[in-house]
Enzyme design. Structure first.
Site, PDB file in Angstrom:
ATOM      1  N   GLU A   1     -12.413 -35.061 -37.705  1.00 32.81           N
ATOM      2  CA  GLU A   1     -11.958 -34.938 -36.937  1.00 32.81           C
ATOM      3  C   GLU A   1     -11.548 -32.985 -36.927  1.00 32.81           C
ATOM      4  OE1 GLU A   1      -6.649 -35.167 -35.425  1.00 32.81           O
ATOM      5  OE2 GLU A   1      -7.744 -34.907 -37.504  1.00 32.81           O
TER       6      GLU A   1
ATOM      7  N   SER B   1      -0.059 -40.319 -38.589  1.00 33.52           N
ATOM      8  CA  SER B   1       1.117 -40.167 -38.880  1.00 33.52           C
ATOM      9  C   SER B   1       2.534 -41.034 -38.192  1.00 33.52           C
ATOM     10  CB  SER B   1       0.911 -39.208 -37.748  1.00 33.52           C
ATOM     11  OG  SER B   1      -0.134 -37.191 -38.065  1.00 33.52           O
TER      12      SER B   1
ATOM     13  N   SER C   1      -2.396 -39.114 -29.464  1.00 31.30           N
ATOM     14  CA  SER C   1      -3.072 -38.845 -28.593  1.00 31.30           C
ATOM     15  C   SER C   1      -3.687 -40.466 -28.111  1.00 31.30           C
ATOM     16  CB  SER C   1      -4.189 -37.832 -28.737  1.00 31.30           C
ATOM     17  OG  SER C   1      -3.487 -36.472 -29.262  1.00 31.30           O
TER      18      SER C   1
ATOM     19  N   GLN D   1      -5.303 -42.937 -32.791  1.00 30.54           N
ATOM     20  CA  GLN D   1      -5.204 -42.770 -34.038  1.00 30.54           C
ATOM     21  C   GLN D   1      -4.336 -42.757 -34.004  1.00 30.54           C
ATOM     22  OE1 GLN D   1      -5.891 -38.630 -35.823  1.00 30.54           O
ATOM     23  NE2 GLN D   1      -6.654 -39.242 -38.068  1.00 30.54           N
TER      24      GLN D   1
ATOM     25  N   GLU E   1      -1.362 -25.068 -43.705  1.00 31.61           N
ATOM     26  CA  GLU E   1      -0.602 -25.196 -44.921  1.00 31.61           C
ATOM     27  C   GLU E   1      -1.375 -26.545 -45.366  1.00 31.61           C
ATOM     28  OE1 GLU E   1       2.512 -23.399 -42.406  1.00 31.61           O
ATOM     29  OE2 GLU E   1       0.974 -25.474 -42.113  1.00 31.61           O
TER      30      GLU E   1
END
Length: 395
Positions: free
Chosen positions: A231, A115, A148, A112, A365
């Site tokens: 996910e 990020s 990952s 994936q 958060e």
């Protein structure tokens, strides 16, 4: 309408024609996919029967009784947990035909690519660019991080910016990228535990066929939300369950049984509380999986993932305290078996590894904001960047 009994009869008929004791593993898995029994909620003709996901347990039970080969879910967790639901929801017939079978059998591993160094919690602010090169290709440049399985993956789920002149959420598109394509570089990242589970990935003039785009141009955020919610469900329903050998609470309880000399009343009370919370999490995760049909899950996955992160960290803290001085030691790095769980290590390793649970798959958060706004209906936080073109945002 197919009933549970109908499905069981179908599985038994399949097993009568494909004896697990005499059929080679790869052939059996291929035949199972063709019979629509890979995952019963997959589309007809693509490994499934278009049935509710809740019926999968009945098929699995019949297969297990016959001694059928067990699919190793740990080999391709991103492919099965995130890529498959996204491809099913947004892929063309050709894309489903091309990717679902080798994904399910783990012949092709997935990663994936979301990020970035400057776009973690604010994923929609990502800067990796995909620019059209004619009608049939895109050229990608940029960097992804905390990826990952990138070092093992054949394919990657890539979210990239295709229009910097519109607000950040509107200018994204979603691609499947060949991780072996020229211009893709994978570099390992050493983490707190001393291992390198994750990678940073660099794209330099990487060409992606337009046929490998999932969803419409500019609709990448909608596609990505499907991936992200699946996910969180996958993470939130894993590893904290008390009945599963290899879960964090399982290790804690096993340590308690092995070392009566370390027991105290206070540690006993904490362990009982953590076990009860893990059992609640297990039951809630089971209910969540039953509610998920072939479409995308709702925000409940965020709550499951948030609970998983907090609970795993508390359990690992208990385990280190119970272990005393032994909790500060690592076992030999070479003891880890290929494909084994990270959590099957010593308490010191588990303590450090669970620190990442509140970051990976969406920070705690951010998940609290999602729950507050989408589940509890609380007023959203003020946002001033949703109507401004991405190129005008400060970075």
């Amino acid at each position: 309408m197919t009933t549970e009994q109908d499905l069981r009869d179908r599985v038994r008929a399949f097993l009568a024609d494909h004896d697990p004791a005499t059929t080679p593993r790869d052939q059996f898995l291929d035949a199972r996919f063709d019979a629509g029994l890979a995952a019963v909620h997959y589309p007809v003709g693509h490994g499934g029967l278009g049935l509710p996901r809740s019926l999968q347990a009945a098929a699995d039970e019949e297969l297990a009784k016959a001694g059928a080969p067990v699919l190793d879910l740990a080999r391709n967790p991103i492919g099965l947990g995130m890529a498959a639901p996204t491809i099913i929801a947004f892929g063309t017939e050709e894309q489903k035909q091309r990717w679902l079978r080798p994904l399910w059998t783990a012949e092709e591993i997935w990663c994936q690519l979301f990020s970035e160094p400057g776009a973690g919690s604010d994923l929609a602010g990502l800067a990796t660019r995909a620019v059209r090169a004619g009608d049939s290709e895109w050229v990608v440049n940029g960097q992804k991080v905390w990826t990952s399985l990138a070092h093992r993956a054949r394919w990657g789920l890539l979210l990239a910016r295709t229009d910097p002149d519109v607000p950040k959420h509107a200018g994204l598109s979603y691609f499947v990228v060949d991780m072996h394509a020229p211009g893709v570089e994978v570099h390992p990242l050493r983490q707190l535990t001393g291992e390198a589970e994750f990678n940073e990935v660099f794209f330099t003039d990487v060409r992606i066929p337009d046929a490998d785009r999932l969803g419409d141009v500019g609709e990448g955020w909608s596609v990505a939300r499907t991936t992200l919610m699946n996910e969180r469900v996958a993470i939130g329903s894993a590893r904290s369950v008390p009945r599963e050998e290899g879960s964090v609470i399982w290790f804690a309880a096993a340590a308690w049984r092995r070392h009566p000399e370390r027991r105290t009343h206070e540690l006993h009370q904490r362990l009982l509380r953590l076990w009860a919370e893990a059992e609640v999490a297990r039951l809630a995760a089971g209910r969540l999986r039953q509610q998920i049909a072939a479409g995308e899950p709702g925000p409940e996955g965020s709550a499951a993932k948030l609970t998983f992160a907090r609970l795993n960290q508390e359990i690992s803290e208990w385990e280190v305290e119970f272990a005393g001085a032994d909790g500060l030691r690592y076992d030999d790095w070479t003891m880890r078996r290929a494909g084994s769980s990270d959590y099957g290590r010593g308490p010191g390793f588990r303590y450090l590894r669970t620190r990442g649970n509140s970051i990976e798959g969406g920070t705690s958060e951010i998940l609290r904001n999602i729950i507050a706004e989408r589940v509890l209906g609380l007023p959203p936080e003020p946002r001033i960047d949703t109507s401004v073109a991405w190129k005008e945002l400060p970075r």
